[in-house]
Write a protein that holds these residues in place. Structure first.
Motif, PDB file in Angstrom:
ATOM      1  N   GLY A   1     -70.969  16.755  -6.894  1.00 60.19           N
ATOM      2  CA  GLY A   1     -71.761  17.670  -6.080  1.00 60.19           C
ATOM      3  C   GLY A   1     -72.490  17.033  -5.166  1.00 60.19           C
ATOM      4  O   GLY A   1     -73.469  17.333  -4.803  1.00 60.19           O
ATOM      5  N   GLY A   2     -71.945  15.674  -4.635  1.00 59.80           N
ATOM      6  CA  GLY A   2     -72.662  14.974  -3.510  1.00 59.80           C
ATOM      7  C   GLY A   2     -74.310  14.633  -3.977  1.00 59.80           C
ATOM      8  O   GLY A   2     -75.048  14.405  -3.163  1.00 59.80           O
ATOM      9  N   PHE A   3     -74.255  14.189  -5.241  1.00 58.45           N
ATOM     10  CA  PHE A   3     -75.656  13.724  -5.702  1.00 58.45           C
ATOM     11  C   PHE A   3     -76.521  15.018  -5.512  1.00 58.45           C
ATOM     12  O   PHE A   3     -78.021  14.496  -5.797  1.00 58.45           O
ATOM     13  CB  PHE A   3     -75.925  12.632  -5.023  1.00 58.45           C
ATOM     14  N   PHE A   4     -76.115  16.014  -4.997  1.00 54.05           N
ATOM     15  CA  PHE A   4     -77.329  17.065  -4.544  1.00 54.05           C
ATOM     16  C   PHE A   4     -77.188  18.368  -5.203  1.00 54.05           C
ATOM     17  O   PHE A   4     -78.274  18.849  -5.764  1.00 54.05           O
ATOM     18  CB  PHE A   4     -77.099  17.538  -3.190  1.00 54.05           C
ATOM     19  N   LEU A   5     -76.084  18.645  -5.850  1.00 59.26           N
ATOM     20  CA  LEU A   5     -75.743  19.800  -6.850  1.00 59.26           C
ATOM     21  C   LEU A   5     -75.637  19.671  -8.308  1.00 59.26           C
ATOM     22  O   LEU A   5     -75.245  18.605  -8.794  1.00 59.26           O
ATOM     23  CB  LEU A   5     -74.375  20.516  -6.413  1.00 59.26           C
ATOM     24  N   ASN A   6     -76.204  20.516  -9.178  1.00 61.47           N
ATOM     25  CA  ASN A   6     -76.052  20.421 -10.442  1.00 61.47           C
ATOM     26  C   ASN A   6     -74.703  20.513 -10.990  1.00 61.47           C
ATOM     27  O   ASN A   6     -73.696  21.101 -10.247  1.00 61.47           O
ATOM     28  CB  ASN A   6     -77.043  21.511 -11.051  1.00 61.47           C
ATOM     29  N   ALA A   7     -74.316  20.134 -12.037  1.00 66.34           N
ATOM     30  CA  ALA A   7     -72.983  20.316 -12.503  1.00 66.34           C
ATOM     31  C   ALA A   7     -72.754  21.818 -13.124  1.00 66.34           C
ATOM     32  O   ALA A   7     -73.675  22.620 -13.147  1.00 66.34           O
ATOM     33  CB  ALA A   7     -73.076  19.597 -13.835  1.00 66.34           C
ATOM     34  N   TYR A   8     -71.522  22.365 -12.636  1.00 65.53           N
ATOM     35  CA  TYR A   8     -71.140  23.687 -12.765  1.00 65.53           C
ATOM     36  C   TYR A   8     -70.681  23.941 -14.259  1.00 65.53           C
ATOM     37  O   TYR A   8     -70.459  22.945 -14.931  1.00 65.53           O
ATOM     38  CB  TYR A   8     -70.027  23.926 -11.886  1.00 65.53           C
ATOM     39  N   PRO A   9     -70.842  25.148 -14.756  1.00 68.10           N
ATOM     40  CA  PRO A   9     -70.263  25.596 -16.036  1.00 68.10           C
ATOM     41  C   PRO A   9     -68.757  24.822 -16.372  1.00 68.10           C
ATOM     42  O   PRO A   9     -68.356  24.322 -17.352  1.00 68.10           O
ATOM     43  CB  PRO A   9     -70.220  27.081 -16.038  1.00 68.10           C
ATOM     44  N   HIS A  10     -68.022  24.932 -15.026  1.00 70.57           N
ATOM     45  CA  HIS A  10     -66.357  24.563 -15.392  1.00 70.57           C
ATOM     46  C   HIS A  10     -66.415  23.021 -15.362  1.00 70.57           C
ATOM     47  O   HIS A  10     -65.448  22.458 -15.943  1.00 70.57           O
ATOM     48  CB  HIS A  10     -65.781  24.942 -13.960  1.00 70.57           C
TER      49      HIS A  10
END
Length: 352
Positions: free
Chosen positions: A117-126
């Motif tokens: 996630g680019g060190f920027f986004l949270n982990a997704y459910p998937h």
């Protein structure tokens, strides 16, 4: 609470509503034009549309809107475990990080996993569904220890690497496992962390506490690793309308990750000298990537450059697959992509 963490203002919500209209327009137009995409678009029609929508969202939403529209990693993990009828099992780690258990934590082999996630986004459910699927495929003989690390811009390099090292330290010291029963893994930016931790074991980053291990790790697997921050590779142009990532967003994410620092061997593992890889603390490395992702040029260059010093490296390219497709377009492709099959087979061989 920083200004970044504040709830969206009224005007930001208005802008977000307008953004949704813009994205809806992308859905409608790509639904039509995608029929005529030929070789320039993604292999699967549904993936082509989904990737166009993700690309549009990444440059339409402001960074704050993009980050805040998803639930925090810790909450997403809790929801996943609840859906599975399982009790969440979270461990606090040093430097503000957390580790989440997936699978039987008493399994002999543990994968310390770092999400992308680019060190920027949270982990997704998937992310969690994908790893839970792998656990089932391997008959619950492996567990994942999933690191929830600090995101940018709240923290910059080397904070995330320091937290990644602590996750491995916890498994070594608090669960009394031998390094030969521990695997490092990750996707995209998380695969960057996996390789950076591996380098740190033999060539310590001077800003991070050293970690000595008594024997080599069981292995390291990298799913579409983001190993350097260049956006001038041939695949950036070739796969521009196949993949979900745009170079503009990569440039933004890498800049806020590095902060005021220059890139080095731990922030961009492709920059490590060849001799550093000769002494890494594992003999088993797997790299998988999608043939239709914009990062493939850099990944291929890395794999070819270091295959002589990493003789047991396995390198698999999923034909017609996009960036970490089992996570980001999972609803279109399912989990069992060519890349995931390679990971399951490789992990299975490490469990024998």
């Amino acid at each position: 609470m920083s200004a970044w963490d504040q709830p969206l203002t009224f005007w930001e919500k208005v802008q977000e509503a307008l953004n949704r209209l813009s994205i809806l327009a992308t859905v409608l137009s790509t639904t039509v034009t995608g029929i005529f995409r030929g070789q320039s678009g993604a292999k699967q029609y549904s993936v082509h549309v989904a990737c166009a929508v993700i690309r549009k969202a990444c440059v339409t939403y402001t960074p704050r809107q993009l980050q805040l529209q998803e639930a925090p990693t810790d909450e997403t993990y809790r929801q996943f475990m609840t859906e599975q009828g399982l009790q969440p099992d979270t461990v606090p780690l040093k430097y503000g990080a957390k580790g989440h258990w997936i699978g039987n934590k008493n399994a002999k082999t543990v994968v310390v996993y770092y999400h992308g996630g680019g060190f920027f986004l949270n982990a997704y459910p998937h992310h969690f569904r994908y790893l839970g699927h792998i656990v089932k495929r391997l008959n619950n003989d492996v567990a994942f220890f999933f690191l929830s690390y600090s995101l940018t811009p709240h923290a910059a390099y080397p904070v995330q690497l320091r937290q990644a090292v602590e996750a491995l330290r916890y498994i070594l010291t608090q669960t009394n496992r031998s390094p030969s029963n521990i695997i490092l893994g990750g996707d995209s930016a998380g695969a960057n962390l996996a390789l950076a931790v591996l380098l740190h074991l033999s060539h310590p980053n001077p800003e991070i506490d050293t970690l000595e291990i008594s024997r080599p790790l069981a292995g390291v697997f990298c799913h579409a690793p983001w190993i350097d921050y260049r956006t001038d590779g041939p695949s950036v142009q070739k796969n521009a309308y196949k993949d979900m990532i745009r170079p503009e967003i990569l440039n933004y994410w890498s800049a806020i990750y590095l902060g005021s620092k220059e890139g080095d061997a731990w922030s961009e593992p492709a920059k490590a000298p060849a001799e550093w890889w000769e002494g890494v603390k594992t003999e088993q490395v797997l790299i998988v990537a999608g043939g239709d992702e914009i990062l493939i040029s850099g990944i291929d260059e890395f794999a070819q450059k270091y295959k002589n010093v990493l003789p047991n490296m396995v390198y698999v390219v999923g034909s017609g697959e996009t960036h970490v497709s089992a996570v980001y377009v999972a609803d279109m492709v399912g989990h069992d992509t060519q890349q995931v099959e390679a990971i399951v087979n490789w992990l299975g061989a490490r469990l024998v």
